[in-house]
Design a protein around this motif. Structure first.
Motif, PDB file in Angstrom:
ATOM      1  N   ALA A 155    -104.878   2.626  20.669  1.00 43.19           N
ATOM      2  CA  ALA A 155    -103.988   3.141  21.716  1.00 43.19           C
ATOM      3  C   ALA A 155    -104.486   4.443  22.328  1.00 43.19           C
ATOM      4  CB  ALA A 155    -102.583   3.339  21.155  1.00 43.19           C
ATOM      5  N   ASN A 156    -105.345   5.176  21.623  1.00 42.76           N
ATOM      6  CA  ASN A 156    -105.808   6.473  22.112  1.00 42.76           C
ATOM      7  C   ASN A 156    -107.275   6.464  22.538  1.00 42.76           C
ATOM      8  OD1 ASN A 156    -105.272   9.268  22.679  1.00 42.76           O
ATOM      9  ND2 ASN A 156    -106.495   9.776  20.872  1.00 42.76           N
ATOM     10  N   SER A 166    -103.939   9.642  31.256  1.00 40.38           N
ATOM     11  CA  SER A 166    -102.944   9.107  30.331  1.00 40.38           C
ATOM     12  C   SER A 166    -102.917   7.596  30.503  1.00 40.38           C
ATOM     13  CB  SER A 166    -101.562   9.701  30.593  1.00 40.38           C
ATOM     14  OG  SER A 166    -101.099   9.324  31.879  1.00 40.38           O
ATOM     15  N   ARG A 167    -102.360   6.909  29.511  1.00 42.75           N
ATOM     16  CA  ARG A 167    -102.201   5.458  29.623  1.00 42.75           C
ATOM     17  C   ARG A 167    -100.716   5.148  29.671  1.00 42.75           C
ATOM     18  NH1 ARG A 167    -104.968   3.033  25.368  1.00 42.75           N
ATOM     19  NH2 ARG A 167    -106.839   3.034  26.617  1.00 42.75           N
ATOM     20  N   GLN A 168    -100.329   4.369  30.657  1.00 46.04           N
ATOM     21  CA  GLN A 168     -98.934   3.968  30.829  1.00 46.04           C
ATOM     22  C   GLN A 168     -98.606   2.794  29.899  1.00 46.04           C
ATOM     23  OE1 GLN A 168     -97.140   6.024  32.759  1.00 46.04           O
ATOM     24  NE2 GLN A 168     -99.110   7.065  32.883  1.00 46.04           N
ATOM     25  N   PRO A 169     -97.327   2.548  29.624  1.00 44.60           N
ATOM     26  CA  PRO A 169     -96.956   1.440  28.732  1.00 44.60           C
ATOM     27  C   PRO A 169     -97.479   0.070  29.176  1.00 44.60           C
ATOM     28  CG  PRO A 169     -95.073   2.871  29.083  1.00 44.60           C
ATOM     29  CD  PRO A 169     -96.163   3.348  30.016  1.00 44.60           C
ATOM     30  N   ASN A 170     -97.682  -0.125  30.477  1.00 42.05           N
ATOM     31  CA  ASN A 170     -98.187  -1.416  30.955  1.00 42.05           C
ATOM     32  C   ASN A 170     -99.713  -1.516  30.875  1.00 42.05           C
ATOM     33  OD1 ASN A 170     -99.116   0.144  33.071  1.00 42.05           O
ATOM     34  ND2 ASN A 170     -98.012  -0.969  34.661  1.00 42.05           N
ATOM     35  N   GLY A 171    -100.374  -0.490  30.322  1.00 40.59           N
ATOM     36  CA  GLY A 171    -101.822  -0.504  30.171  1.00 40.59           C
ATOM     37  C   GLY A 171    -102.573   0.164  31.305  1.00 40.59           C
ATOM     38  N   THR A 218    -104.253   2.968  33.362  1.00 38.51           N
ATOM     39  CA  THR A 218    -104.786   4.296  33.086  1.00 38.51           C
ATOM     40  C   THR A 218    -104.488   5.154  34.309  1.00 38.51           C
ATOM     41  OG1 THR A 218    -106.543   3.299  31.779  1.00 38.51           O
ATOM     42  CG2 THR A 218    -106.849   5.594  32.438  1.00 38.51           C
TER      43      THR A 218
END
Length: 153
Positions: free
Chosen positions: A84-85, A105-110, A112
């Protein structure tokens, strides 16, 4: 694989030994690993490269196999070495992040999401992974039936 206890003790007492926790299932497949190391273990690196497919900077299509793995949240700021990181960045965009003031950052839907030093935001959705678009066999006549009128390729 498993080693005799005497050999494990010998290795453990060597001054150049490094210990890393690896948890495997009964078939020997990696299930979990220690996240307090900077470099991801090879199975994790392969997973991230297969997931990302290309550099995660918008409009960059450099293949993940030619990219560097980057911690989204830096290790020195508490970022773990986990799927995830981690993401793939080509050297140019890896340096852009670290040397030019861009944040990511990465959003919950993947997706970037990149933020420039001036505050403008840019997103790159996850690359589509190839799917199985083969036709279903009709049990009555054995003929193939299309899954949809306009397949996505």
């Amino acid at each position: 694989g498993p080693i005799p206890a005497a050999l494990a003790r010998e290795i453990a007492h060597r001054p150049d030994s490094t210990w890393r926790r690896l948890l495997t299932d009964s078939a020997g497949q990696l299930i979990d690993y220690g996240t307090n190391t900077y470099r991801p273990p090879p199975p994790l690196a392969r997973h991230v490269r297969a997931r990302d497919r290309t550099c995660r900077f918008p409009a960059c299509n450099r293949r993940a196999r030619r990219c560097e793995l980057d911690h989204i949240t830096a290790r020195e700021h508490g970022g773990p070495t986990t799927e995830a990181n981690l993401h793939c960045l080509c050297p140019r965009h890896h340096h852009l992040k670290h040397d030019a003031g861009w944040t990511v950052s990465r959003q919950p839907n993947g997706t970037t999401e990149w933020t420039s030093p001036t505050g403008r935001r840019y997103g790159k959705p996850p690359d589509e992974l190839p799917g199985d678009h083969t036709a279903q066999q009709s049990p009555a006549d054995g003929a193939a039936e299309p899954e949809e009128a306009n397949p996505p390729f």
